[in-house]
Design a protein around this motif. Sequence first.
Motif, mmCIF file in Angstrom:
data_model
loop_
_atom_site.group_PDB
_atom_site.id
_atom_site.type_symbol
_atom_site.label_atom_id
_atom_site.label_comp_id
_atom_site.label_asym_id
_atom_site.label_seq_id
_atom_site.Cartn_x
_atom_site.Cartn_y
_atom_site.Cartn_z
ATOM 1 N N LEU A 64 0.781 -1.244 0.000
ATOM 2 C CA LEU A 64 0.000 0.000 0.000
ATOM 3 C C LEU A 64 0.809 1.287 0.000
ATOM 4 O O LEU A 64 0.298 2.341 -0.388
ATOM 5 N N LYS A 65 2.069 1.248 0.443
ATOM 6 C CA LYS A 65 2.779 2.495 0.741
ATOM 7 C C LYS A 65 3.053 3.370 -0.472
ATOM 8 O O LYS A 65 3.232 4.587 -0.324
ATOM 9 N N ALA A 66 3.083 2.806 -1.662
ATOM 10 C CA ALA A 66 3.353 3.628 -2.851
ATOM 11 C C ALA A 66 2.177 4.537 -3.190
ATOM 12 O O ALA A 66 2.360 5.602 -3.790
ATOM 13 N N ASP A 67 0.980 4.139 -2.792
ATOM 14 C CA ASP A 67 -0.222 4.885 -3.184
ATOM 15 C C ASP A 67 -0.948 5.555 -2.025
ATOM 16 O O ASP A 67 -1.827 6.385 -2.255
ATOM 17 N N TYR A 68 -0.607 5.185 -0.792
ATOM 18 C CA TYR A 68 -1.319 5.726 0.366
ATOM 19 C C TYR A 68 -0.335 6.085 1.481
ATOM 20 O O TYR A 68 0.722 5.463 1.610
ATOM 21 N N LEU A 329 -6.875 -4.043 -1.684
ATOM 22 C CA LEU A 329 -6.917 -2.811 -2.473
ATOM 23 C C LEU A 329 -8.346 -2.354 -2.714
ATOM 24 O O LEU A 329 -8.630 -1.136 -2.712
ATOM 25 N N SER A 333 -9.713 1.312 -1.353
ATOM 26 C CA SER A 333 -10.145 2.311 -2.342
ATOM 27 C C SER A 333 -11.643 2.573 -2.319
ATOM 28 O O SER A 333 -12.121 3.478 -3.001
#
Length: 334
Positions: A64-68, A329, A333
């Motif tokens: 998750l860390k790349a997007d959140y 995901l 989202s």
Amino acid sequence: MKFLRYILFPVVPIYYLVTWTRNKLYDFGWKKSESYNFPLICVGNLSVGGTGKSPMIEYLIRLLKADYKIATLSRGYKRETNGFKLANVSDTAKTLGDEPFQFYNKFGSDILVAVDADRQNGIEKLRNLGNKPEVVLLDDAFQHRKVKAGFNILLSTYNDLYCKDFVLPTGNLREPKSGAKRANIIVVTKCPENLSDEEKAQIKKQLNPEIYQMVVFSSINYSKNVFSKTKQIGLNHLKPFTLVTGIANPNPLIQYLKSNNLEFEHLNFKDHHSFSNKEIDELAQLDCILTTEKDYMRLKDETKLQEKLYYLPIEVSIDQADVFNNQILSFVSS
């Protein structure tokens, strides 16, 4: 110890009734659970002991860390501080607890790492930050019913399935098996890499999941290298060493090292063991030490050990990773 547990079997119905009643009070709304309008994912288990919560938290961080903006929130077991604490560069395993410090040591400024025994207070403090997290990962909070996570991941080890266990004090369950119904996904952890489809089907039958629950299987991937504070070397190049562990179940690691025909002795301490000065002095007499990443967090700053202390990182591998990832995901989202 096992004999004492058998003697205490008459206490099992009392413990069962107390924990069952507590859960029902929350289920019926007579005790209040706080819900939240942002993604809150809980990773936990029904049993005491190591089921692989930390590697699973790390798996979710990587996912998750790349997007959140991610935060982990843990109790901070055995730390020497109180209340809410947000990790910073001056922290150690003593101020955060070994597992939260491991998250901070590994991911640094990519995530927020917080500890608070009061999960409601911890979540509120995190969300009031200027750089507040978009997703909070609750570490070992399955029984913390004051907080209602939007998504629950329940872990159970391959060699110690919760469906075959009793509640404390005779067994290892913190609450009755019916508590598993709160999970969205059940992960059977520490599986053999060659687990057959037939055995997976048999385990699923034993777990008897609800129609809304997904069951997946995970195994441990060990690094081919070991790391010290200043260098890394191949695991198979490590000279005869002493394995030092302070985790709930070191057996999978022991079996892995033996399968690699490595020569070692084993010093076993209780889970989250705090090493005394005397024990550090005794360890300093050893030629070479290998430990787990979690134990390394408690030993890494001991100057007497730095030239001889190595740790072996692990990661989780999930057999239905695409399906599992999509579930996570999709929840985050939504």
